[in-house]
Design a protein around this motif. Structure first.
Motif, PDB file in Angstrom:
ATOM      1  N   VAL A 257      -7.420   1.602   6.023  1.00  0.00           N
ATOM      2  CA  VAL A 257      -6.331   1.239   5.515  1.00  0.00           C
ATOM      3  C   VAL A 257      -5.839   0.090   6.332  1.00  0.00           C
ATOM      4  CG1 VAL A 257      -5.901   3.069   4.083  1.00  0.00           C
ATOM      5  CG2 VAL A 257      -5.144   3.280   6.220  1.00  0.00           C
ATOM      6  N   THR A 258      -5.027  -0.713   5.895  1.00  0.00           N
ATOM      7  CA  THR A 258      -4.252  -1.539   6.747  1.00  0.00           C
ATOM      8  C   THR A 258      -2.964  -1.137   7.011  1.00  0.00           C
ATOM      9  OG1 THR A 258      -3.711  -3.009   4.980  1.00  0.00           O
ATOM     10  CG2 THR A 258      -5.590  -3.583   5.906  1.00  0.00           C
ATOM     11  N   ALA A 259      -2.201  -1.878   7.885  1.00  0.00           N
ATOM     12  CA  ALA A 259      -0.775  -1.578   8.154  1.00  0.00           C
ATOM     13  C   ALA A 259       0.142  -1.931   6.872  1.00  0.00           C
ATOM     14  CB  ALA A 259      -0.135  -2.434   9.492  1.00  0.00           C
ATOM     15  N   PRO A 260       0.053  -2.937   6.163  1.00  0.00           N
ATOM     16  CA  PRO A 260       0.717  -3.256   5.187  1.00  0.00           C
ATOM     17  C   PRO A 260       0.700  -1.905   4.076  1.00  0.00           C
ATOM     18  CG  PRO A 260      -0.162  -5.314   5.924  1.00  0.00           C
ATOM     19  CD  PRO A 260      -0.772  -4.225   6.465  1.00  0.00           C
ATOM     20  N   GLU A 261      -0.573  -1.415   4.070  1.00  0.00           N
ATOM     21  CA  GLU A 261      -0.967  -0.410   3.035  1.00  0.00           C
ATOM     22  C   GLU A 261      -0.065   0.741   3.133  1.00  0.00           C
ATOM     23  OE1 GLU A 261      -5.260  -1.271   1.110  1.00  0.00           O
ATOM     24  OE2 GLU A 261      -4.979  -0.526   3.041  1.00  0.00           O
ATOM     25  N   ARG A 262       0.117   1.201   4.545  1.00  0.00           N
ATOM     26  CA  ARG A 262       1.110   2.354   5.000  1.00  0.00           C
ATOM     27  C   ARG A 262       2.413   1.939   5.212  1.00  0.00           C
ATOM     28  NH1 ARG A 262      -1.982   4.231   2.546  1.00  0.00           N
ATOM     29  NH2 ARG A 262      -3.516   5.829   2.880  1.00  0.00           N
ATOM     30  N   LEU A 263       2.945   0.952   4.669  1.00  0.00           N
ATOM     31  CA  LEU A 263       4.632   0.980   4.978  1.00  0.00           C
ATOM     32  C   LEU A 263       4.987   1.127   3.636  1.00  0.00           C
ATOM     33  CD1 LEU A 263       4.495  -2.787   6.848  1.00  0.00           C
ATOM     34  CD2 LEU A 263       5.008  -0.384   8.026  1.00  0.00           C
ATOM     35  N   ARG A 264       6.315   1.887   3.719  1.00  0.00           N
ATOM     36  CA  ARG A 264       7.253   2.218   2.679  1.00  0.00           C
ATOM     37  C   ARG A 264       8.104   1.236   2.338  1.00  0.00           C
ATOM     38  NH1 ARG A 264       7.180   7.764   1.773  1.00  0.00           N
ATOM     39  NH2 ARG A 264       8.366   7.155   0.121  1.00  0.00           N
ATOM     40  N   LYS A 265       7.933   0.579   1.049  1.00  0.00           N
ATOM     41  CA  LYS A 265       8.918  -0.476   0.788  1.00  0.00           C
ATOM     42  C   LYS A 265      10.319  -0.043   0.554  1.00  0.00           C
ATOM     43  CE  LYS A 265       5.020  -3.202  -1.049  1.00  0.00           C
ATOM     44  NZ  LYS A 265       4.402  -3.969  -2.066  1.00  0.00           N
ATOM     45  N   ASN A 266      11.212  -0.965   0.644  1.00  0.00           N
ATOM     46  CA  ASN A 266      12.666  -0.533   0.292  1.00  0.00           C
ATOM     47  C   ASN A 266      13.380   0.553   1.018  1.00  0.00           C
ATOM     48  OD1 ASN A 266      12.432  -2.738  -1.629  1.00  0.00           O
ATOM     49  ND2 ASN A 266      11.512  -1.294  -3.127  1.00  0.00           N
ATOM     50  N   ILE A 267      12.591   0.844   2.050  1.00  0.00           N
ATOM     51  CA  ILE A 267      13.325   1.831   3.094  1.00  0.00           C
ATOM     52  C   ILE A 267      13.604   1.332   4.246  1.00  0.00           C
ATOM     53  CG2 ILE A 267      12.984   4.234   4.104  1.00  0.00           C
ATOM     54  CD1 ILE A 267      10.991   4.979   1.802  1.00  0.00           C
ATOM     55  N   ASP A 268      14.744   1.539   4.724  1.00  0.00           N
ATOM     56  CA  ASP A 268      15.365   0.861   5.715  1.00  0.00           C
ATOM     57  C   ASP A 268      15.644   1.726   6.980  1.00  0.00           C
ATOM     58  OD1 ASP A 268      16.575  -0.872   7.722  1.00  0.00           O
ATOM     59  OD2 ASP A 268      18.570  -0.960   6.864  1.00  0.00           O
ATOM     60  N   PHE A 269      14.714   2.223   7.926  1.00  0.00           N
ATOM     61  CA  PHE A 269      14.763   2.970   8.808  1.00  0.00           C
ATOM     62  C   PHE A 269      14.638   2.353  10.323  1.00  0.00           C
ATOM     63  CE2 PHE A 269      13.187   6.457  11.929  1.00  0.00           C
ATOM     64  CZ  PHE A 269      13.849   7.348  11.431  1.00  0.00           C
TER      65      PHE A 269
END
Length: 306
Positions: A257-269
């Motif tokens: 899996v790539t890094a973009p595939e493991r990023l949660r969208k619309n979450i500001d942390f």
């Protein structure tokens, strides 16, 4: 033997192995694991391959619900439309709450016959390592065995008992947990696990120090047996897999899996490093033993070590 780091697809691979073993060899394939959770997960995957699977659970667990309850032996017996007399007695027992002594004997005989028929017709029988000692499997011989989570199965088992007249707890070393399925006619065995992860949990400290916490899987590796290792992980963000890859797997763990595939969208942390979604959390409280007496807890929360 085949080993797999976290997220490399050990369960799916195991189900595929079982499918081909069932097609290649005569008789049923016995599939076991040390825990009921692991057995249920593998049972579900094997069922999806189209094989006839029976999940043999302990009598004490028959009332518990699970994702594979419909494959459990007791449920298959209850739903067996080919045993009409048994269905009538089940209905009568449900309505009246109990049966007469004569009907109860007949009911038990019919249940045993139905269980034998269902087990004989199965391609795969799934249970725990200890569950292989169930009397319902006493007359079965399994040429082919697959042991999942083999690195968590103790080579010697441990049991606890209480003296009936004295308030004493006895810890006994009992026959080997992972050896039970191997003495039922086994000619071919597949071990699945990862000796770099959690090993057998031995409650007795003296037994653990004596070397009894070493699994048969790990001992075979020490003796020179080289397992087939799955090397592509599909679970973790690449920044998380980097540490276990370098620390435990000689840097051979690859990312499916790539890094973009493991990023949660619309979450500001507020990650310490924006491109690396990870941080260490430090708890400064004191460790306490829980009410169960077998685990620990920490009530205080410390600051983040960012």
């Amino acid at each position: 033997m085949h080993a797999g780091p976290p997220g490399t697809g050990k369960t799916v691979t195991s189900a595929s192995i079982v499918y081909h073993l069932a097609k290649m060899n005569p008789g049923q394939v016995l599939v076991v694991a040390p825990s009921n959770v692991a057995v249920d997960q593998l049972t579900e995957k094997i069922h999806k391959t189209g094989l006839k699977v029976v999940r043999l659970a302990a009598k004490s667990r028959e009332a518990l619900d699970s994702s594979v309850a419909f494959l459990a032996l007791h449920n298959q017996v209850a739903n067996a439309s080919t045993h009409r007399d048994l269905q009538k007695l089940i209905q009568l027992k449900t309505e009246q709450g109990e049966l007469s002594a004569q009907d109860e004997r007949r009911y038990r005989n019919l249940v045993r016959n139905a269980e034998r028929d269902i087990l004989n017709a199965a391609d795969v029988i799934c249970t725990t390592c200890v569950g292989c000692g169930d009397p319902r499997l006493a007359k079965f011989k399994f040429r082919t065995v697959l042991i999942d989570e083999a690195t968590q199965a103790a080579e010697p088992g441990e049991s606890r008992a209480c003296h009936p007249r004295r308030r004493l707890r006895l810890t006994l070393v009992c026959p080997a947990e992972c050896m039970i399925p191997l003495v039922m006619g086994c000619k071919q065995v597949v071990f699945v696990g990862d000796h770099q992860q959690l090993g057998p949990v031995i409650m007795n400290k003296k037994a653990a120090k004596a070397g009894l916490s070493q699994s048969l899987f790990e001992r075979l590796i020490i003796l020179g047996n080289r397992p087939i290792r799955l090397q592509v992980q599909y679970r973790m963000h690449p920044c998380l897999s980097e540490f276990p890859s370098n620390m435990f797997y000689e840097g051979t763990l690859q990312n499916g899996v790539t890094a973009p595939e493991r990023l949660r969208k619309n979450i500001d942390f507020p990650w310490p490093v924006a491109d690396t979604p990870m941080f260490f959390y430090q708890n400064l409280g004191n460790e306490e033993i829980s009410s169960s007496g077998t685990s620990f807890l920490n009530r205080l929360v410390g600051p983040c070590a960012l």
